[in-house]
Design a protein around this motif. Structure first.
Motif, PDB file in Angstrom:
ATOM      1  N   HIS A 151      -0.709   5.601   9.637  1.00 54.91           N
ATOM      2  CA  HIS A 151      -1.334   6.769   9.002  1.00 54.91           C
ATOM      3  C   HIS A 151      -2.823   6.547   8.773  1.00 54.91           C
ATOM      4  CE1 HIS A 151      -2.281   9.987   6.227  1.00 54.91           C
ATOM      5  NE2 HIS A 151      -2.756   9.073   5.402  1.00 54.91           N
ATOM      6  N   ASN A 152      -3.174   5.395   8.242  1.00 58.14           N
ATOM      7  CA  ASN A 152      -4.575   5.129   7.922  1.00 58.14           C
ATOM      8  C   ASN A 152      -5.451   5.048   9.168  1.00 58.14           C
ATOM      9  OD1 ASN A 152      -4.068   5.102   5.172  1.00 58.14           O
ATOM     10  ND2 ASN A 152      -3.789   2.887   5.085  1.00 58.14           N
ATOM     11  N   ARG A 153      -4.812   4.913  10.319  1.00 53.66           N
ATOM     12  CA  ARG A 153      -5.542   4.916  11.586  1.00 53.66           C
ATOM     13  C   ARG A 153      -5.410   6.254  12.296  1.00 53.66           C
ATOM     14  NH1 ARG A 153      -4.275   0.396   9.652  1.00 53.66           N
ATOM     15  NH2 ARG A 153      -5.397  -1.564  10.096  1.00 53.66           N
ATOM     16  N   GLY A 154      -4.847   7.255  11.589  1.00 53.30           N
ATOM     17  CA  GLY A 154      -4.881   8.625  12.072  1.00 53.30           C
ATOM     18  C   GLY A 154      -3.617   9.186  12.654  1.00 53.30           C
ATOM     19  N   HIS A 155      -2.506   8.421  12.649  1.00 51.03           N
ATOM     20  CA  HIS A 155      -1.274   8.956  13.258  1.00 51.03           C
ATOM     21  C   HIS A 155      -0.792  10.192  12.500  1.00 51.03           C
ATOM     22  CE1 HIS A 155       2.813   9.308  14.765  1.00 51.03           C
ATOM     23  NE2 HIS A 155       2.469   8.501  15.754  1.00 51.03           N
ATOM     24  N   PHE A 156      -0.459  11.256  13.237  1.00 48.90           N
ATOM     25  CA  PHE A 156      -0.186  12.532  12.571  1.00 48.90           C
ATOM     26  C   PHE A 156       1.214  12.635  11.962  1.00 48.90           C
ATOM     27  CE2 PHE A 156       2.498  14.142  15.922  1.00 48.90           C
ATOM     28  CZ  PHE A 156       1.970  13.624  17.101  1.00 48.90           C
ATOM     29  N   GLY A 157       2.132  11.710  12.257  1.00 44.35           N
ATOM     30  CA  GLY A 157       3.475  11.829  11.691  1.00 44.35           C
ATOM     31  C   GLY A 157       3.854  10.735  10.723  1.00 44.35           C
ATOM     32  N   ALA A 158       3.025   9.703  10.590  1.00 51.75           N
ATOM     33  CA  ALA A 158       3.417   8.518   9.835  1.00 51.75           C
ATOM     34  C   ALA A 158       3.594   8.784   8.340  1.00 51.75           C
ATOM     35  CB  ALA A 158       2.398   7.400  10.053  1.00 51.75           C
ATOM     36  N   CYS A 159       2.689   9.549   7.742  1.00 48.83           N
ATOM     37  CA  CYS A 159       2.783   9.784   6.293  1.00 48.83           C
ATOM     38  C   CYS A 159       3.983  10.668   5.951  1.00 48.83           C
ATOM     39  CB  CYS A 159       1.481  10.402   5.781  1.00 48.83           C
ATOM     40  SG  CYS A 159       1.177  10.102   4.026  1.00 48.83           S
ATOM     41  N   HIS A 160       4.347  11.560   6.871  1.00 47.95           N
ATOM     42  CA  HIS A 160       5.560  12.362   6.662  1.00 47.95           C
ATOM     43  C   HIS A 160       6.790  11.466   6.676  1.00 47.95           C
ATOM     44  CE1 HIS A 160       8.991  14.846   8.192  1.00 47.95           C
ATOM     45  NE2 HIS A 160       8.608  15.574   7.165  1.00 47.95           N
ATOM     46  N   GLU A 161       6.828  10.484   7.574  1.00 45.87           N
ATOM     47  CA  GLU A 161       7.934   9.533   7.605  1.00 45.87           C
ATOM     48  C   GLU A 161       8.014   8.763   6.286  1.00 45.87           C
ATOM     49  OE1 GLU A 161      10.265   8.810   9.889  1.00 45.87           O
ATOM     50  OE2 GLU A 161       9.618  10.178  11.472  1.00 45.87           O
ATOM     51  N   MET A 162       6.870   8.414   5.730  1.00 44.65           N
ATOM     52  CA  MET A 162       6.854   7.739   4.438  1.00 44.65           C
ATOM     53  C   MET A 162       7.435   8.635   3.351  1.00 44.65           C
ATOM     54  SD  MET A 162       3.133   5.792   4.529  1.00 44.65           S
ATOM     55  CE  MET A 162       3.416   4.939   2.967  1.00 44.65           C
ATOM     56  N   ALA A 163       7.098   9.910   3.404  1.00 45.56           N
ATOM     57  CA  ALA A 163       7.627  10.860   2.415  1.00 45.56           C
ATOM     58  C   ALA A 163       9.149  10.922   2.478  1.00 45.56           C
ATOM     59  CB  ALA A 163       7.031  12.246   2.655  1.00 45.56           C
ATOM     60  N   VAL A 164       9.694  10.933   3.685  1.00 42.58           N
ATOM     61  CA  VAL A 164      11.147  10.982   3.854  1.00 42.58           C
ATOM     62  C   VAL A 164      11.787   9.702   3.307  1.00 42.58           C
ATOM     63  CG1 VAL A 164      13.030  11.192   5.524  1.00 42.58           C
ATOM     64  CG2 VAL A 164      10.919  12.481   5.879  1.00 42.58           C
ATOM     65  N   HIS A 165      11.163   8.567   3.600  1.00 42.55           N
ATOM     66  CA  HIS A 165      11.709   7.287   3.121  1.00 42.55           C
ATOM     67  C   HIS A 165      11.673   7.216   1.596  1.00 42.55           C
ATOM     68  CE1 HIS A 165      12.758   3.026   3.217  1.00 42.55           C
ATOM     69  NE2 HIS A 165      11.808   2.827   2.311  1.00 42.55           N
ATOM     70  N   PHE A 166      10.564   7.619   1.001  1.00 39.12           N
ATOM     71  CA  PHE A 166      10.463   7.582  -0.456  1.00 39.12           C
ATOM     72  C   PHE A 166      11.504   8.489  -1.111  1.00 39.12           C
ATOM     73  CE2 PHE A 166       5.816   6.240  -0.001  1.00 39.12           C
ATOM     74  CZ  PHE A 166       6.066   4.952  -0.433  1.00 39.12           C
ATOM     75  N   ALA A 167      11.744   9.655  -0.526  1.00 41.00           N
ATOM     76  CA  ALA A 167      12.744  10.566  -1.086  1.00 41.00           C
ATOM     77  C   ALA A 167      14.126   9.933  -1.044  1.00 41.00           C
ATOM     78  CB  ALA A 167      12.734  11.888  -0.332  1.00 41.00           C
ATOM     79  N   ALA A 168      14.459   9.272   0.080  1.00 36.37           N
ATOM     80  CA  ALA A 168      15.759   8.607   0.204  1.00 36.37           C
ATOM     81  C   ALA A 168      15.891   7.468  -0.801  1.00 36.37           C
ATOM     82  CB  ALA A 168      15.944   8.084   1.621  1.00 36.37           C
ATOM     83  N   SER A 169      14.739   6.865  -1.168  1.00 38.65           N
ATOM     84  CA  SER A 169      14.718   5.770  -2.149  1.00 38.65           C
ATOM     85  C   SER A 169      14.590   6.291  -3.578  1.00 38.65           C
ATOM     86  CB  SER A 169      13.553   4.821  -1.849  1.00 38.65           C
ATOM     87  OG  SER A 169      13.611   4.323  -0.523  1.00 38.65           O
ATOM     88  N   ARG A 170      14.568   7.610  -3.728  1.00 38.27           N
ATOM     89  CA  ARG A 170      14.429   8.286  -5.023  1.00 38.27           C
ATOM     90  C   ARG A 170      13.100   8.003  -5.708  1.00 38.27           C
ATOM     91  NH1 ARG A 170      20.567   8.247  -7.684  1.00 38.27           N
ATOM     92  NH2 ARG A 170      21.596   9.138  -5.834  1.00 38.27           N
ATOM     93  N   ASN A 171      12.103   7.669  -4.911  1.00 39.06           N
ATOM     94  CA  ASN A 171      10.737   7.566  -5.417  1.00 39.06           C
ATOM     95  C   ASN A 171      10.087   8.926  -5.153  1.00 39.06           C
ATOM     96  OD1 ASN A 171       8.028   7.134  -5.902  1.00 39.06           O
ATOM     97  ND2 ASN A 171       7.864   5.256  -4.717  1.00 39.06           N
ATOM     98  N   TYR A 172      10.410   9.882  -6.010  1.00 36.10           N
ATOM     99  CA  TYR A 172      10.042  11.265  -5.740  1.00 36.10           C
ATOM    100  C   TYR A 172       8.546  11.533  -5.896  1.00 36.10           C
ATOM    101  CZ  TYR A 172      15.082  11.982  -5.899  1.00 36.10           C
ATOM    102  OH  TYR A 172      16.429  11.909  -5.643  1.00 36.10           O
ATOM    103  N   ILE A 173       7.890  10.791  -6.779  1.00 40.54           N
ATOM    104  CA  ILE A 173       6.461  11.030  -6.985  1.00 40.54           C
ATOM    105  C   ILE A 173       5.673  10.663  -5.732  1.00 40.54           C
ATOM    106  CG2 ILE A 173       6.096   8.755  -8.047  1.00 40.54           C
ATOM    107  CD1 ILE A 173       4.244  11.964  -9.030  1.00 40.54           C
ATOM    108  N   ASP A 174       6.007   9.537  -5.100  1.00 42.12           N
ATOM    109  CA  ASP A 174       5.263   9.141  -3.903  1.00 42.12           C
ATOM    110  C   ASP A 174       5.756   9.868  -2.661  1.00 42.12           C
ATOM    111  OD1 ASP A 174       3.384   7.393  -5.059  1.00 42.12           O
ATOM    112  OD2 ASP A 174       4.910   5.844  -5.274  1.00 42.12           O
ATOM    113  N   SER A 175       6.985  10.337  -2.690  1.00 37.78           N
ATOM    114  CA  SER A 175       7.444  11.203  -1.607  1.00 37.78           C
ATOM    115  C   SER A 175       6.630  12.485  -1.585  1.00 37.78           C
ATOM    116  CB  SER A 175       8.935  11.532  -1.783  1.00 37.78           C
ATOM    117  OG  SER A 175       9.372  12.450  -0.792  1.00 37.78           O
ATOM    118  N   LEU A 176       6.452  13.077  -2.757  1.00 32.88           N
ATOM    119  CA  LEU A 176       5.664  14.304  -2.847  1.00 32.88           C
ATOM    120  C   LEU A 176       4.207  14.032  -2.500  1.00 32.88           C
ATOM    121  CD1 LEU A 176       5.776  17.308  -3.602  1.00 32.88           C
ATOM    122  CD2 LEU A 176       5.269  16.664  -5.962  1.00 32.88           C
TER     123      LEU A 176
END
Length: 331
Positions: A156-181
């Motif tokens: 993501h930090n190097r510009g990939h357009f889907g990486a941060c969305h993948e992080m959001a999905v992972h955080f939601a599955a881990s119930r880290n809702y603040i960082d998912s959002l």
């Protein structure tokens, strides 16, 4: 201009996440995006990273006012010919060709990768290959491993357009809702369409209200609102007010958001998809605001109008990716 970042802490690890800017290759061909390499991350034959080598040569040039070279770039070229046998740009170009030749075909291979093939992808990712970083990150996310966050944040930090969305999905599955959002908004504000179409899905709103400390949500939304023009954070800000019995304030925020519900790309990048998204989201929010005036329960309105719009949940996304991957592997 100083790059804006936000900090995420998850299970003892800390990640700096870039925010506020457009993601790379939003409108380019996949065949171009898959070749992208972060030059400063490339490891040179002497073991140094390109970024380190360049910085050292620049410092050497500046520290010697008597150097006969006319510029720092000429000095870099001289050092490169001495150390590696080629002018700098040619040398870096040759390295990138070697990296892409070794790994790109593996990233699109119609079969599970062998251990040596996985090592080749890892080597490419460690040398700045952004799609390889993403490939590793998504593979680890599929295994529900937090190790995915290292590679996805790098991509993501190097510009990939889907990486941060993948992080959001992972955080939601881990119930880290603040960082998912947080990651979902950053991804949507950066131009990721799948993230943007997930913003207004009711399950995303429910995740927000699973966060126990509302002050954390308010502070996070304020940070993201300040980092990006026309941020999707404003939608959640309005909804938070509505559900907190601040009806007038919430309606006012949503009406302002309606004036520009998505950051506008450059004129030459505006396409039919952008226009359709604006119309879909505007209709959704206008309908919810109308329902409020007629006495419809807010949660019922969001659910009904969201279903009509067909917004995408994280579960929808994972199901779609699985179908595509299964089809790809089976041929």
């Amino acid at each position: 201009m100083t790059k804006k970042t936000t900090v995420i802490s998850h299970n003892g690890a800390v990640y700096d996440i870039a925010m506020g800017g457009w993601l790379q290759h939003l409108h380019s061909k996949t065949s171009d995006a898959i070749l992208e390499i972060s030059t400063d991350d490339i490891q040179l034959p002497d073991g140094k990273a390109v970024g380190t080598y360049k910085a050292e040569k620049k410092a050497e040039y500046k520290s010697n006012p008597q150097t006969p070279r006319s510029s720092a770039k000429q000095y870099l070229n001289d050092c490169s010919r001495r150390d590696f046998g080629h002018d700098w740009d040619k040398f870096i170009g040759l390295i990138k060709e070697q990296i892409n030749s070794a790994c790109v075909h593996l990233l699109i291979a119609p079969h599970p990768l062998s251990t040596p093939e996985q090592q080749e992808v890892l080597k490419a990712a460690s040398n700045g290959h952004i799609a390889a970083m993403y490939w590793i990150g998504t593979a680890l996310r599929n295994k529900q491993s937090d190790d995915c966050l290292r590679w996805l944040s790098m991509a993501h930090n190097r510009g990939h357009f889907g990486a941060c969305h993948e992080m959001a999905v992972h955080f939601a599955a881990s119930r880290n809702y603040i960082d998912s959002l947080r990651c979902l908004i950053i991804s949507a504000d950066g131009g990721c369409d799948i993230a943007y179409m997930s913003i207004f899905q009711i399950s995303t709103l429910k995740n927000m209200f699973n966060i126990q400390e509302i002050s954390l949500v308010e502070n996070m939304l304020r940070e993201l609102e300040g980092a990006s023009h026309a941020s999707s954070a404003n939608y959640f800000k309005g909804m938070l007010m509505l559900f907190s019995n601040q009806r007038a304030e919430g309606i006012s925020v949503l009406k302002r958001f309606l004036k520009e519900p998505k950051k506008k790309p450059p004129e030459y990048d505006i396409d039919e998809v952008y226009g359709n998204q604006i119309r879909l989201v505007s209709t959704f929010i206008e309908s919810v605001l109308l329902d409020i005036t007629t006495g419809t329960a807010l949660l019922n309105s969001i659910s009904t109008r969201g279903t009509q719009a067909g917004f995408c949940s994280f579960a929808d996304y994972d199901e779609f990716v699985k179908i595509i991957n299964d089809k790809h592997i089976s041929g």
